[in-house]
Write a protein that holds these residues in place. Structure first.
Motif, PDB file in Angstrom:
ATOM      1  N   MET A  13      -4.716  -3.309   7.471  1.00 24.12           N
ATOM      2  CA  MET A  13      -4.924  -1.913   7.823  1.00 24.12           C
ATOM      3  C   MET A  13      -6.371  -1.681   8.238  1.00 24.12           C
ATOM      4  SD  MET A  13      -2.794  -0.072   4.772  1.00 24.12           S
ATOM      5  CE  MET A  13      -3.185   1.560   5.369  1.00 24.12           C
ATOM      6  N   SER A  14      -6.597  -0.737   9.092  1.00 21.64           N
ATOM      7  CA  SER A  14      -7.942  -0.388   9.543  1.00 21.64           C
ATOM      8  C   SER A  14      -8.118   1.107   9.426  1.00 21.64           C
ATOM      9  CB  SER A  14      -8.140  -0.860  10.992  1.00 21.64           C
ATOM     10  OG  SER A  14      -7.188  -0.227  11.820  1.00 21.64           O
ATOM     11  N   ASN A  15      -9.304   1.571   9.762  1.00 20.06           N
ATOM     12  CA  ASN A  15      -9.578   3.004   9.674  1.00 20.06           C
ATOM     13  C   ASN A  15      -8.969   3.732  10.859  1.00 20.06           C
ATOM     14  OD1 ASN A  15     -11.062   2.828   7.273  1.00 20.06           O
ATOM     15  ND2 ASN A  15     -12.889   2.177   8.407  1.00 20.06           N
ATOM     16  N   ARG A  16      -7.679   3.910  10.803  1.00 17.82           N
ATOM     17  CA  ARG A  16      -6.972   4.621  11.862  1.00 17.82           C
ATOM     18  C   ARG A  16      -5.920   5.528  11.231  1.00 17.82           C
ATOM     19  NH1 ARG A  16      -3.343  -0.289  14.515  1.00 17.82           N
ATOM     20  NH2 ARG A  16      -2.489  -1.108  12.573  1.00 17.82           N
ATOM     21  N   SER A  17      -5.319   6.357  12.032  1.00 16.48           N
ATOM     22  CA  SER A  17      -4.345   7.313  11.523  1.00 16.48           C
ATOM     23  C   SER A  17      -2.961   6.674  11.432  1.00 16.48           C
ATOM     24  CB  SER A  17      -4.286   8.544  12.432  1.00 16.48           C
ATOM     25  OG  SER A  17      -5.524   9.215  12.435  1.00 16.48           O
ATOM     26  N   TRP A  18      -2.228   7.065  10.378  1.00 19.27           N
ATOM     27  CA  TRP A  18      -0.902   6.515  10.133  1.00 19.27           C
ATOM     28  C   TRP A  18       0.118   7.624   9.978  1.00 19.27           C
ATOM     29  CZ3 TRP A  18       0.512   1.304   9.726  1.00 19.27           C
ATOM     30  CH2 TRP A  18      -0.555   0.389   9.810  1.00 19.27           C
TER      31      TRP A  18
ATOM     32  N   THR B  87       4.957   7.583  -3.095  1.00 16.83           N
ATOM     33  CA  THR B  87       5.523   8.333  -1.976  1.00 16.83           C
ATOM     34  C   THR B  87       5.859   7.398  -0.823  1.00 16.83           C
ATOM     35  OG1 THR B  87       4.180  10.235  -2.614  1.00 16.83           O
ATOM     36  CG2 THR B  87       5.102  10.265  -0.393  1.00 16.83           C
ATOM     37  N   VAL B  88       4.980   6.433  -0.579  1.00 18.83           N
ATOM     38  CA  VAL B  88       5.213   5.391   0.418  1.00 18.83           C
ATOM     39  C   VAL B  88       5.505   4.094  -0.310  1.00 18.83           C
ATOM     40  CG1 VAL B  88       4.209   4.062   2.307  1.00 18.83           C
ATOM     41  CG2 VAL B  88       3.746   6.512   2.129  1.00 18.83           C
ATOM     42  N   THR B  89       6.665   3.505  -0.055  1.00 18.40           N
ATOM     43  CA  THR B  89       7.071   2.257  -0.703  1.00 18.40           C
ATOM     44  C   THR B  89       7.247   1.167   0.342  1.00 18.40           C
ATOM     45  OG1 THR B  89       9.448   2.693  -0.503  1.00 18.40           O
ATOM     46  CG2 THR B  89       8.308   3.653  -2.406  1.00 18.40           C
ATOM     47  N   ALA B  90       7.662  -0.002  -0.138  1.00 19.70           N
ATOM     48  CA  ALA B  90       7.861  -1.122   0.778  1.00 19.70           C
ATOM     49  C   ALA B  90       8.962  -0.838   1.793  1.00 19.70           C
ATOM     50  CB  ALA B  90       8.190  -2.388  -0.014  1.00 19.70           C
ATOM     51  N   GLU B  91       9.885   0.087   1.456  1.00 19.40           N
ATOM     52  CA  GLU B  91      10.999   0.400   2.353  1.00 19.40           C
ATOM     53  C   GLU B  91      10.701   1.559   3.291  1.00 19.40           C
ATOM     54  OE1 GLU B  91      12.706  -2.755   1.235  1.00 19.40           O
ATOM     55  OE2 GLU B  91      13.885  -1.425   2.525  1.00 19.40           O
ATOM     56  N   THR B  92       9.547   2.204   3.123  1.00 21.08           N
ATOM     57  CA  THR B  92       9.194   3.363   3.945  1.00 21.08           C
ATOM     58  C   THR B  92       8.821   2.926   5.357  1.00 21.08           C
ATOM     59  OG1 THR B  92       8.370   4.558   2.015  1.00 21.08           O
ATOM     60  CG2 THR B  92       7.675   5.366   4.169  1.00 21.08           C
ATOM     61  N   LEU B  93       9.361   3.616   6.355  1.00 19.18           N
ATOM     62  CA  LEU B  93       9.009   3.338   7.743  1.00 19.18           C
ATOM     63  C   LEU B  93       7.642   3.943   8.053  1.00 19.18           C
ATOM     64  CD1 LEU B  93      12.410   4.005   9.538  1.00 19.18           C
ATOM     65  CD2 LEU B  93      11.354   1.790   9.072  1.00 19.18           C
ATOM     66  N   VAL B  94       6.759   3.148   8.672  1.00 14.77           N
ATOM     67  CA  VAL B  94       5.420   3.616   9.021  1.00 14.77           C
ATOM     68  C   VAL B  94       5.135   3.269  10.472  1.00 14.77           C
ATOM     69  CG1 VAL B  94       4.559   3.391   6.651  1.00 14.77           C
ATOM     70  CG2 VAL B  94       4.330   1.472   8.235  1.00 14.77           C
ATOM     71  N   TRP B  95       4.162   3.978  11.045  1.00 10.25           N
ATOM     72  CA  TRP B  95       3.760   3.710  12.428  1.00 10.25           C
ATOM     73  C   TRP B  95       2.311   4.113  12.617  1.00 10.25           C
ATOM     74  CZ3 TRP B  95       1.601   6.109  16.601  1.00 10.25           C
ATOM     75  CH2 TRP B  95       1.680   5.442  17.842  1.00 10.25           C
ATOM     76  N   SER B  96       1.599   3.322  13.450  1.00  4.58           N
ATOM     77  CA  SER B  96       0.229   3.648  13.833  1.00  4.58           C
ATOM     78  C   SER B  96       0.017   3.188  15.260  1.00  4.58           C
ATOM     79  CB  SER B  96      -0.775   2.971  12.896  1.00  4.58           C
ATOM     80  OG  SER B  96      -2.111   3.335  13.248  1.00  4.58           O
TER      81      SER B  96
ATOM     82  N   ALA C 178       7.020  -0.604   5.540  1.00  5.49           N
ATOM     83  CA  ALA C 178       5.662  -0.891   5.048  1.00  5.49           C
ATOM     84  C   ALA C 178       5.567  -2.291   4.468  1.00  5.49           C
ATOM     85  CB  ALA C 178       5.270   0.153   3.997  1.00  5.49           C
ATOM     86  N   GLY C 179       6.630  -2.746   3.792  1.00  7.63           N
ATOM     87  CA  GLY C 179       6.611  -4.070   3.186  1.00  7.63           C
ATOM     88  C   GLY C 179       6.648  -5.203   4.172  1.00  7.63           C
ATOM     89  N   ASP C 180       7.033  -4.909   5.425  1.00  5.95           N
ATOM     90  CA  ASP C 180       7.090  -5.953   6.450  1.00  5.95           C
ATOM     91  C   ASP C 180       5.774  -6.128   7.194  1.00  5.95           C
ATOM     92  OD1 ASP C 180      10.500  -5.086   7.452  1.00  5.95           O
ATOM     93  OD2 ASP C 180       9.723  -6.318   5.790  1.00  5.95           O
ATOM     94  N   ILE C 181       4.800  -5.255   6.922  1.00  7.77           N
ATOM     95  CA  ILE C 181       3.505  -5.348   7.599  1.00  7.77           C
ATOM     96  C   ILE C 181       2.548  -6.129   6.719  1.00  7.77           C
ATOM     97  CG2 ILE C 181       1.562  -4.039   8.556  1.00  7.77           C
ATOM     98  CD1 ILE C 181       3.438  -1.718   8.999  1.00  7.77           C
ATOM     99  N   PRO C 182       2.074  -7.262   7.171  1.00  8.10           N
ATOM    100  CA  PRO C 182       1.179  -8.093   6.360  1.00  8.10           C
ATOM    101  C   PRO C 182      -0.056  -7.319   5.894  1.00  8.10           C
ATOM    102  CG  PRO C 182       1.906  -9.285   8.315  1.00  8.10           C
ATOM    103  CD  PRO C 182       2.345  -7.871   8.488  1.00  8.10           C
TER     104      PRO C 182
ATOM    105  N   GLY D 123      -3.450  -4.987  -2.592  1.00  6.17           N
ATOM    106  CA  GLY D 123      -4.586  -4.306  -3.225  1.00  6.17           C
ATOM    107  C   GLY D 123      -4.266  -2.939  -3.738  1.00  6.17           C
ATOM    108  N   VAL D 124      -2.987  -2.553  -3.683  1.00  2.00           N
ATOM    109  CA  VAL D 124      -2.581  -1.233  -4.159  1.00  2.00           C
ATOM    110  C   VAL D 124      -1.695  -1.406  -5.379  1.00  2.00           C
ATOM    111  CG1 VAL D 124      -1.375   0.899  -3.608  1.00  2.00           C
ATOM    112  CG2 VAL D 124      -2.670  -0.299  -1.837  1.00  2.00           C
TER     113      VAL D 124
END
Length: 301
Positions: A1-6, A31-40, A49-53, A58-59
């Motif tokens: 992850m980087s300093n960008r909006s999600w 609120t956000v789990t490994a099964e939550t869909l995310v996009w940036s 979320a769990g599929d993104i290396p 660290g959380v």
């Protein structure tokens, strides 16, 4: 992850954008789990979320109840992304009362109006436009708000001639206010190149038509809908189109319900919050098909 909006999906609706730090707080709370869909930005499509290396690394911490008070956006990622509003119903009521009282007292009208618009815009949540703000100052068009305050007393006149003149004057002052608000919207402290291009004559025409449509009892709702769509079409400066999605029937029945509930006085804060939030979510941003692929999961400005 980087300093960008999600962005992330919750209960089938899009949430965001959020900075990385806040998104990690959502992960910690559950609120956000490994099964939550995310996009940036830069991602081809939504992913779990769990599929993104490294996304969840660290959380740690126990799951928590999902955050309340975070209003969802109601638009889809393939057509339009709706605006939302994040405010307390009590603060909204207080701000609305201060605005009304300030206008009626005339002298503090510029400060009351500017303060209300700044607060409201800062609490709007616009997809891919973090940190929305307002740079307008009370002295910019102070005379507009002073005249509007004086016009509020025109209804006490015994003759109808002054009232007709005041209606036309209020229409023109409203056009000046809309143009001023649009021109002073900012994002993360940076002035946005927005401007309102609607002509004053057309705007006054819509304003007068709204008054005339009142004699139809219900026709005003369709006038309001068409007028707001006309206003949206004349806001330039964004690579996304601004649209108003509500129908005349939706505006009509919600306004009737709001007025009926408000008649009981005590439920006014809840009714006002419900009504205002609904109106905000009817404004959406739609990517122009001629510029980028509208199948993209989010749209850049």
């Amino acid at each position: 992850m980087s300093n960008r909006s999600w962005f992330f999906a919750s209960e089938g609706k899009q949430q965001g954008p959020y900075p990385e730090v806040q998104l990690r707080e959502f992960v910690t709370r559950g609120t956000v789990t490994a099964e939550t869909l995310v996009w940036s930005e830069g991602m081809a499509d939504w992913q779990k979320a769990g599929d993104i290396p490294g996304f969840l690394s660290g959380v740690s911490g126990p799951p928590a109840v999902p955050l309340s008070g975070v209003p969802p956006a109601t638009g889809s990622t393939t057509s339009g992304q709706s605006l939302s509003a994040d405010f307390s119903i009590w603060v909204l009521l207080g701000r609305a009362l201060l605005f009304s009282i300030g206008i009626m007292l005339v002298i503090p009208a510029p400060w009351a109006a500017t303060g209300f618009y700044r607060w409201f815009i800062e609490h709007l949540r616009v997809p891919r436009r973090p940190g929305l703000g307002f740079t307008g100052k009370p002295g910019d068009i102070w005379y507009v708000f002073v005249i509007q305050g004086l016009c509020s007393y025109a209804g006490f006149s015994d003759t109808w001639y002054p009232v007709l003149i005041v209606i036309a004057l209020q229409a023109f002052l409203s056009w000046m206010t809309v143009r001023w608000i649009v021109a002073n919207i900012s994002s993360e402290g940076r002035q946005l190149p927005f401007n309102f291009t609607g002509s004053p004559s057309a705007y006054v025409g819509w304003y007068l038509l709204l008054y005339i449509s009142a004699i139809t009892i219900i026709g005003w709702a369709w006038v309001v809908t068409a007028w707001l769509r006309w206003i949206c079409r004349h806001i330039d400066g964004s690579r996304r189109d601004i649209v108003f999605e509500a129908s005349g029937w939706q505006v009509l029945w919600r306004t009737v319900v709001f007025c009926l509930i408000a008649a009981f006085i005590i439920p006014i804060p809840w009714a006002l919050g419900w009504y205002t939030r609904w109106y905000v979510t009817q404004f959406a941003l739609v990517e122009r098909a001629t510029q980028v692929d509208t199948a993209s999961p989010a749209f850049a400005d």
